[in-house]
Each structure stands twice: as C-alpha cells, then as structure tokens.
Design an enzyme around this catalytic site. Structure first.
Site, PDB file in Angstrom:
ATOM      1  N   LYS A   1       0.742  -1.296  -0.071  1.00 38.40           N
ATOM      2  CA  LYS A   1      -0.111  -0.157  -0.104  1.00 38.40           C
ATOM      3  C   LYS A   1       0.766   1.287   0.035  1.00 38.40           C
ATOM      4  CE  LYS A   1      -3.106  -2.322   3.250  1.00 38.40           C
ATOM      5  NZ  LYS A   1      -3.452  -2.478   4.644  1.00 38.40           N
ATOM      6  N   GLY A   2       2.312   1.215   0.385  1.00 41.16           N
ATOM      7  CA  GLY A   2       2.893   2.260   0.652  1.00 41.16           C
ATOM      8  C   GLY A   2       2.869   3.386  -0.198  1.00 41.16           C
TER       9      GLY A   2
ATOM     10  N   GLU B   1       7.801   2.705  -5.718  1.00 42.56           N
ATOM     11  CA  GLU B   1       7.932   2.349  -4.580  1.00 42.56           C
ATOM     12  C   GLU B   1       7.881   3.332  -3.415  1.00 42.56           C
ATOM     13  OE1 GLU B   1       7.090   0.373  -2.302  1.00 42.56           O
ATOM     14  OE2 GLU B   1       8.543  -1.482  -2.243  1.00 42.56           O
ATOM     15  N   ASP B   2       7.640   3.281  -2.331  1.00 44.89           N
ATOM     16  CA  ASP B   2       7.732   4.235  -1.073  1.00 44.89           C
ATOM     17  C   ASP B   2       9.234   4.338  -0.853  1.00 44.89           C
ATOM     18  OD1 ASP B   2       7.743   1.797  -0.050  1.00 44.89           O
ATOM     19  OD2 ASP B   2       6.228   2.363   1.347  1.00 44.89           O
TER      20      ASP B   2
ATOM     21  N   ASP C   1      14.380  -0.121   1.805  1.00 46.73           N
ATOM     22  CA  ASP C   1      15.195   0.008   2.888  1.00 46.73           C
ATOM     23  C   ASP C   1      16.463  -1.139   2.822  1.00 46.73           C
ATOM     24  OD1 ASP C   1      15.570   0.183   5.771  1.00 46.73           O
ATOM     25  OD2 ASP C   1      14.010  -1.129   6.282  1.00 46.73           O
TER      26      ASP C   1
ATOM     27  N   LYS D   1      16.991   4.032   2.083  1.00 44.80           N
ATOM     28  CA  LYS D   1      18.045   4.361   3.468  1.00 44.80           C
ATOM     29  C   LYS D   1      19.303   3.373   3.054  1.00 44.80           C
ATOM     30  CE  LYS D   1      14.277   3.810   6.640  1.00 44.80           C
ATOM     31  NZ  LYS D   1      13.710   2.734   7.932  1.00 44.80           N
TER      32      LYS D   1
ATOM     33  N   VAL E   1      10.262   6.264   9.260  1.00 41.02           N
ATOM     34  CA  VAL E   1       9.618   7.493   8.688  1.00 41.02           C
ATOM     35  C   VAL E   1       8.248   6.767   8.298  1.00 41.02           C
ATOM     36  CG1 VAL E   1      11.668   8.748   7.901  1.00 41.02           C
ATOM     37  CG2 VAL E   1      10.594   7.061   6.436  1.00 41.02           C
TER      38      VAL E   1
ATOM     39  N   ASP F   1       3.467   3.781   6.719  1.00 34.93           N
ATOM     40  CA  ASP F   1       3.017   3.479   7.736  1.00 34.93           C
ATOM     41  C   ASP F   1       3.589   3.130   9.138  1.00 34.93           C
ATOM     42  OD1 ASP F   1       3.360   0.916   6.558  1.00 34.93           O
ATOM     43  OD2 ASP F   1       1.965  -0.027   8.131  1.00 34.93           O
TER      44      ASP F   1
ATOM     45  N   ARG G   1      -0.415   6.697   7.340  1.00 32.27           N
ATOM     46  CA  ARG G   1      -0.108   6.891   5.973  1.00 32.27           C
ATOM     47  C   ARG G   1      -0.747   8.192   5.368  1.00 32.27           C
ATOM     48  NH1 ARG G   1       1.267   1.799   3.997  1.00 32.27           N
ATOM     49  NH2 ARG G   1       0.287   0.012   5.087  1.00 32.27           N
TER      50      ARG G   1
HETATM   51  P1  IMP Z   1      12.842  -3.378   2.316  1.00 36.77           P
HETATM   52  O1  IMP Z   1      12.344  -4.991   1.795  1.00 36.77           O
HETATM   53  O2  IMP Z   1      13.715  -3.777   3.665  1.00 36.77           O
HETATM   54  O3  IMP Z   1      13.402  -2.575   1.385  1.00 36.77           O
HETATM   55  O4  IMP Z   1      11.533  -2.939   2.856  1.00 36.77           O
HETATM   56  C1  IMP Z   1      10.725  -2.472   2.188  1.00 36.77           C
HETATM   57  C2  IMP Z   1       9.481  -1.998   2.546  1.00 36.77           C
HETATM   58  O5  IMP Z   1       9.694  -1.961   4.228  1.00 36.77           O
HETATM   59  C3  IMP Z   1       8.955  -0.805   2.167  1.00 36.77           C
HETATM   60  O6  IMP Z   1       8.232  -0.817   0.979  1.00 36.77           O
HETATM   61  C4  IMP Z   1       8.185  -0.188   3.286  1.00 36.77           C
HETATM   62  O7  IMP Z   1       6.627  -0.875   3.195  1.00 36.77           O
HETATM   63  C5  IMP Z   1       8.827  -0.783   4.442  1.00 36.77           C
HETATM   64  N1  IMP Z   1       9.517   0.112   5.401  1.00 36.77           N
HETATM   65  C6  IMP Z   1      11.011   0.207   5.382  1.00 36.77           C
HETATM   66  N2  IMP Z   1      11.341   1.006   6.140  1.00 36.77           N
HETATM   67  C7  IMP Z   1      10.074   2.073   6.353  1.00 36.77           C
HETATM   68  C8  IMP Z   1      10.180   2.957   7.123  1.00 36.77           C
HETATM   69  O8  IMP Z   1      10.969   3.961   7.515  1.00 36.77           O
HETATM   70  N3  IMP Z   1       8.746   3.500   7.500  1.00 36.77           N
HETATM   71  C9  IMP Z   1       7.609   2.872   6.802  1.00 36.77           C
HETATM   72  N4  IMP Z   1       7.913   1.621   6.310  1.00 36.77           N
HETATM   73  C10 IMP Z   1       8.914   1.246   6.039  1.00 36.77           C
END
Ligand code: IMP
Length: 181
Positions: free
Chosen positions: A45-46, A101-102, A105, A133, A155, A161, A167
């Site tokens: 949803k992000g 994508e939002d 991470d 990040k 964040v 969220d 959100r």
């Molecule tokens: P990754 O697989 O670790 O890159 O995470 C990606 C997903 O984790 C993102 O699409 C977000 O939904 C969630 N996410 C990662 N960091 C944050 C944050 O700081 N705030 C909110 N959601 C996050």
C-alpha cells in the site's frame, strides 16, 4: 494507537518539499520515456500517495497498474519474504515498466519484486522510489529515479505507515524513538 503515546513525529520533508521533488521526478521520467509504451506499477500500500502525485506530473500516455504486496515481519523490519496480495490487471510483456515504490530499505522486497516482474517478460523494468535508506542495504538495488536519501530512521506519512497508521500524513515524518532497524 501507539503513535499518540510515547512516539512523536518530527517533520523530515514537508508537503511542499515532497511536491517539489515529485515534480522534478515527473519531468525526468517524461523526458526519458517520451515515445515509449510506459506502464507504471504502484506497489501497495505504501506508494499509493506517491503514485497519485507522480503520475500527474508525468506528461505521457501511460498505463497505471497496482501490485499489492505484504512483507512478513514486525512493524519496523522486513523479512524479505513477500506475498502478492493483489496482482496486475494486464500483461506487461513487451512494455516498459516503471515500479513506483515508497522506500527501499534493506532492498529485499525490491529484489524479490524485480525478479517476479522479469518472469513476465517486460521490455524493461526500472525503479522510482521516493526514499532510500542506504545504511540498511542488504541487497544492492539500482534506483533509477530517487526522491530523497534518508538516514536510518523510521519514517511515516505520505503513504508510509507504522502498524498501518499515519499513511495519511501529508508530509514525511520521522518517528522519534523508533530505530530503522
Ligand atoms: P525492504 O524490503 O527492507 O527494502 O523494505 C521495504 C518495505 O518496508 C517498504 O516498502 C516499506 O513498506 C517498509 N519500510 C521500510 N522502512 C520503512 C520506514 O521507515 N517506514 C515505513 N515503512 C518502511
């Protein structure tokens, strides 16, 4: 909700700052994809708010698709195990696909997703992420269009969220007292 208790939210990027950056990204994407058959894929949803604003800043004849993802993990971490909760409505074979994508991470979600979309034989797959990040990177991910690079903070807002809340905040805020990891 938990946010109203010990957590305070500090504005990291105001609504105006986000809007200005989204305009720049839209102009770049418009230039790069001129004359191509672009499909933008919003990861739910992000990215729903980012998608809504970004697509209105892209001056092209494009198609909008949505892909629902749920990653297993607790409130603030990702496991990299991803479940598709809602699939695309159209084939993307032969299309130029831009993932919206939002936040990237650890990169685990995006690594999975890019592989998943490649099995459908698009002409190209690129990524537009609002936030990155880099300190948390586990999988190296190329972000073709990036809004902002942020430190290792958790964040919320502008679609992001914390336990499904926040959100709807019109800005990107740092949740004080919640580490990114
Ligand atoms: P990754 O697989 O670790 O890159 O995470 C990606 C997903 O984790 C993102 O699409 C977000 O939904 C969630 N996410 C990662 N960091 C944050 C944050 O700081 N705030 C909110 N959601 C996050």
């Amino acid at each position: 909700m938990g946010m109203t208790g010990p957590h305070r939210i500090r504005v990291m990027y105001s609504a105006e700052q986000v809007a200005a950056r989204v305009r720049e990204l839209g102009a770049e994407i418009t230039r790069d994809y001129a004359g191509l058959d672009l499909t933008i894929v919003s990861i739910l949803k992000g990215s729903f708010l980012f998608m809504a604003d970004l697509c209105r800043q892209i001056d092209l004849h494009l198609a909008c698709e949505f892909l629902g993802l749920q990653s297993y993990g607790d409130a603030t971490t990702t496991s990299g195990v991803v479940r598709i909760t809602s699939d695309l409505t159209r084939p993307i074979a032969g299309k130029d696909v831009l993932i919206v994508e939002d936040i990237v991470d650890t990169g685990l979600t995006m690594a999975y997703l890019q592989e998943f979309l490649m099995t459908r034989h698009p002409r190209s797959v690129k990524l537009c992420a609002l936030l990155h990040k880099p300190e948390r990177a586990v999988k190296p991910i190329t972000i073709d269009y990036l809004g902002f690079t942020i430190p290792n903070k958790f964040v919320v807002g502008f679609g992001l969220d914390y336990e499904q809340k926040c959100r709807n905040l019109p800005y990107i805020g740092e949740v004080e007292g919640v580490a990114g990891d």
